[in-house]
Every structure is written in structure tokens, then in C-alpha cells.
Design an enzyme around this catalytic site. Structure first.
Site, short mmCIF file in Angstrom:
data_model
loop_
_atom_site.label_atom_id
_atom_site.label_comp_id
_atom_site.label_asym_id
_atom_site.label_seq_id
_atom_site.Cartn_x
_atom_site.Cartn_y
_atom_site.Cartn_z
N GLU A 66 28.00 42.17 45.55
CA GLU A 66 28.32 40.75 45.68
C GLU A 66 28.94 40.40 47.02
O GLU A 66 28.61 39.36 47.62
CB GLU A 66 29.26 40.32 44.54
CG GLU A 66 28.60 40.20 43.19
CD GLU A 66 28.48 41.52 42.45
OE1 GLU A 66 28.03 41.51 41.29
OE2 GLU A 66 28.85 42.57 43.04
N HIS A 135 33.37 38.95 31.26
CA HIS A 135 32.09 38.25 31.39
C HIS A 135 32.12 36.84 30.82
O HIS A 135 31.07 36.22 30.64
CB HIS A 135 30.98 39.03 30.67
CG HIS A 135 30.72 40.39 31.24
ND1 HIS A 135 31.54 41.45 31.02
CD2 HIS A 135 29.72 40.84 32.04
CE1 HIS A 135 31.07 42.52 31.65
NE2 HIS A 135 29.97 42.17 32.28
#
Length: 354
Positions: A66, A135
Site C-alpha cells: 500500500e 477489516h
């Protein structure tokens, strides 16, 4: 801008895809990158078919890195491209915070306006089949805290498309926060390209008894709660901020000045959050004639759970929103709606008005 007449229902994920597709059709400098965006499911359908149409040079998957890939996207934006960088989950934006906060958001200022960073960051939040602690988080307040970073939260398919197209045209980094439970919901969406203005809230339901401000998916839950409240003679005014930063506080302020009561329902924790920002602005306002009664709802003050029974207690829902609003508006504690009336918005499709 005004809402064009349309009779076409479109799902949220299709609206995200169509907004990106039309933006790419209109401008060859727009491209899309992100982990698994060329997968056969296409990020729950939101990128499906784009690689076939535009080719792997404009729509491509990225390594599981990322930080580095966000740097690539920022560099491309500085060089004149308009990347749409898809991060499947907001949780993983923590891995590229330095890139987004210290580079993307600040470069225009630091270089005296000579550098632009027209970067769109797509990212998902919310519960779904017990995704749990790492998440499910809503971390939008972290990004709204930073000057130079716009944060938008489409609660329906109409805004999903319009905000995507507006974000691509903006010369600053824009984070689009998408709730996964909204992906299958439908709204009326025009086929032609259009934009949704940043910094303009929408009053979805008018009322005089209490103002309810919802964020993202909580807009839909607040609308369902307002229906339950109406059966008890309480008319709630429901406001969708649409964009978190910039925030249209004037619309909220006018509503609270009318109702005298405010309930903010966020998709995040309450401590130092977006709900606190709204309440603080209400408290500081010199245009609200009487001190309003206020209440906030959001995540329970603990890490996101995985089991459905704990999720039910962790997230606000139409029942808890309706009960809280009823108590705030009436001053009474003598009503609890029946469970069979309190389905979540994604379980009972809400289609407008937009």
C-alpha cells in the site's frame, strides 16, 4: 446541482463503476489501479469490465504494498495523470498514512500552488460476514482532520456515481468512503455523466421535532428509524452530509435551529470523531437561538467484533436509533419498536429521493 429526471434503478457498485468508466471515457489521463481490481469479481462488481474496455495500461492490479503503490499514484498525479487508486479496505490506509497525509494533502501548499495532486482514493468500510477488528473500521475522521484532503461518503448509488466523477475532476486528493452493505442497494441514477457538488448536504426527510444526521450507511438506517418515529407522532428531519470534508454545516445548523434537538449517527467511534465535530460546531454556533439537546451514536467503545450477536450490539441500527431519537425528542422512555419493524436498510431497499 439539481437531480436530473431518471427512472433507471442502478446498484451502488454499478454506479461506482459507471462513474469511473465515464470519467475515463472523457479524459485519457484518468486511470485505475489497486489490489485485485482486475479480479473476475471486480471488487464486488465496482471495477468489472473496465480492464476489458480500457486495457491493462489504464486498469491494472498492484502488488500488496500500500505504501509504495500510493507513492506511485501520487507521483502519477503530480506528473499530470488522474489516478483512481482502489484500496479494498480503509483499515489498510494506515499503511500509507505518511504518503496521504504528508505528501498528497500538503504538496499543493508546500510548493506554492505549482503542484497539484488530483488523486482519488476509493476505500471500503463496514461490517459484513464478521470481518472484525482489522477489516471493519471507519477511520474517516483521521483524514478529515487534515487540510488538503477531501473526504466524501456516498450513501446511495446516485451520489456514488456523481461524487466519483466530481472527485476525478478535482485537483486535490479526494477519499471516497464506501460502505460494503450499500453495494447492493439501488437508487435512481441518470445514464448521462453528472457530478455531485462537494460541501452540499441533502435533507432527505423534513421534520420539526428532531434533526438526525447520518453518515454513510447510517443515513439509510436513520431513514428507517424516521419511519418508525413517525408512527409515534415524531417527525424527524434526516440529513445526509454527503461530504464529510468539506462539511455543509449551514444545512445542519438551520435544521437544529428549527428542531432544537440533534442526534448524530456515525459509522465510527465517537471519541474525537466526526460526530464530535458536528456537535462542537452546533455548540459554538451563534445562529442557533436556543441551546439544543444533543446525542451521538456510533461504534461501541471497543474493538470491532466478529460474531453477529456482538455486531448487533456494536453498531447502531434502526431500532436503537429510533429509541434514542424518541427519548431525545419526547423526553419519555415508554416506547420500543417491534423487532420485525427494524430491518436494516440493505434488507429493505431504499431508492430515493435523489
Amino acid at each position: 446541482m439539481s437531480t436530473p429526471n431518471t427512472s433507471r434503478l442502478l446498484k451502488y457498485f454499478d454506479a461506482l463503476r459507471e462513474g469511473a468508466e465515464q470519467a475515463m471515457d472523457a479524459d485519457s489521463s484518468v486511470f485505475m489501479m489497486g489490489l485485485d481490481i482486475d479480479d473476475h469479481k471486480g471488487i464486488q462488481g465496482s471495477t468489472k469490465g473496465l480492464v476489458e474496455k480500457f486495457g491493462p495500461e489504464r486498469v491494472f492490479t498492484t502488488p500488496l504494498s500500500e505504501d509504495a503503490m500510493t507513492g506511485v499514484a501520487i507521483g502519477a498525479a503530480m506528473a499530470g495523470q488522474r489516478p483512481i487508486h482502489v484500496h479494498i479496505r480503509m483499515d489498510f490506509l494506515m499503511l500509507c498514512m505518511n504518503q496521504l497525509v504528508n505528501i498528497a494533502a500538503k504538496s499543493h501548499y508546500m510548493y506554492g500552488g505549482t503542484v497539484q495532486v488530483p488523486l482519488v482514493i476509493r476505500t471500503m468500510i463496514g461490517k459484513s460476514w464478521g470481518q472484525g477488528a482489522q477489516h471493519s473500521q471507519g477511520l474517516h475522521s483521521m483524514f478529515a482532520h487534515v487540510p488538503g484532503m477531501k473526504v466524501v461518503a456516498p450513501s446511495n448509488a446516485y451520489d456514488a456515481k456523481g461524487l466519483t466523477m466530481q472527485a476525478v475532476r478535482d485537483n486535490n486528493p479526494v477519499l471516497i468512503m464506501e460502505h460494503r452493505l450499500l453495494y447492493a442497494t439501488e437508487a435512481y441514477v441518470p445514464e448521462e455523466p453528472y457530478t455531485v457538488e462537494f460541501g452540499k448536504a441533502r435533507v432527505l426527510r423534513e421534520g420539526n421535532d428532531i434533526t438526525i444526521v447520518g453518515v454513510s450507511n447510517m443515513v439509510m438506517e436513520a431513514m428507517r428509524a424516521a419511519e418508525l418515529l413517525a408512527e409515534q407522532g415524531i417527525e424527524a428531519e434526516v440529513i445526509d452530509p454527503v461530504t464529510i470534508s468539506p462539511l455543509d454545516f449551514d444545512t445542519i445548523e438551520a435544521s437544529v435551529n428549527k428542531t432544537g434537538k440533534l442526534l448524530v449517527v456515525d459509522n465510527a467511534w465517537l471519541n474525537c470523531g466526526f460526530s464530535a465535530e458536528i456537535v462542537a460546531r452546533v455548540a459554538e454556533s451563534e445562529n442557533i437561538s436556543l441551546k439544543p439537546a444533543v446525542k451521538r451514536m456510533g461504534f461501541a467503545p471497543t474493538t470491532c467484533p466478529t460474531t453477529p450477536s456482538l455486531e448487533d450490539a456494536f453498531y447502531p441500527n434502526p431500532k436503537t436509533i429510533a429509541i434514542t431519537a424518541y427519548q431525545l425528542a419526547s423526553g419519555k422512555q415508554d416506547w420500543v419498536p417491534a423487532d420485525d419493524q427494524c430491518q436494516l436498510a440493505y434488507q429493505t431497499q431504499f431508492k430515493g429521493p435523489f
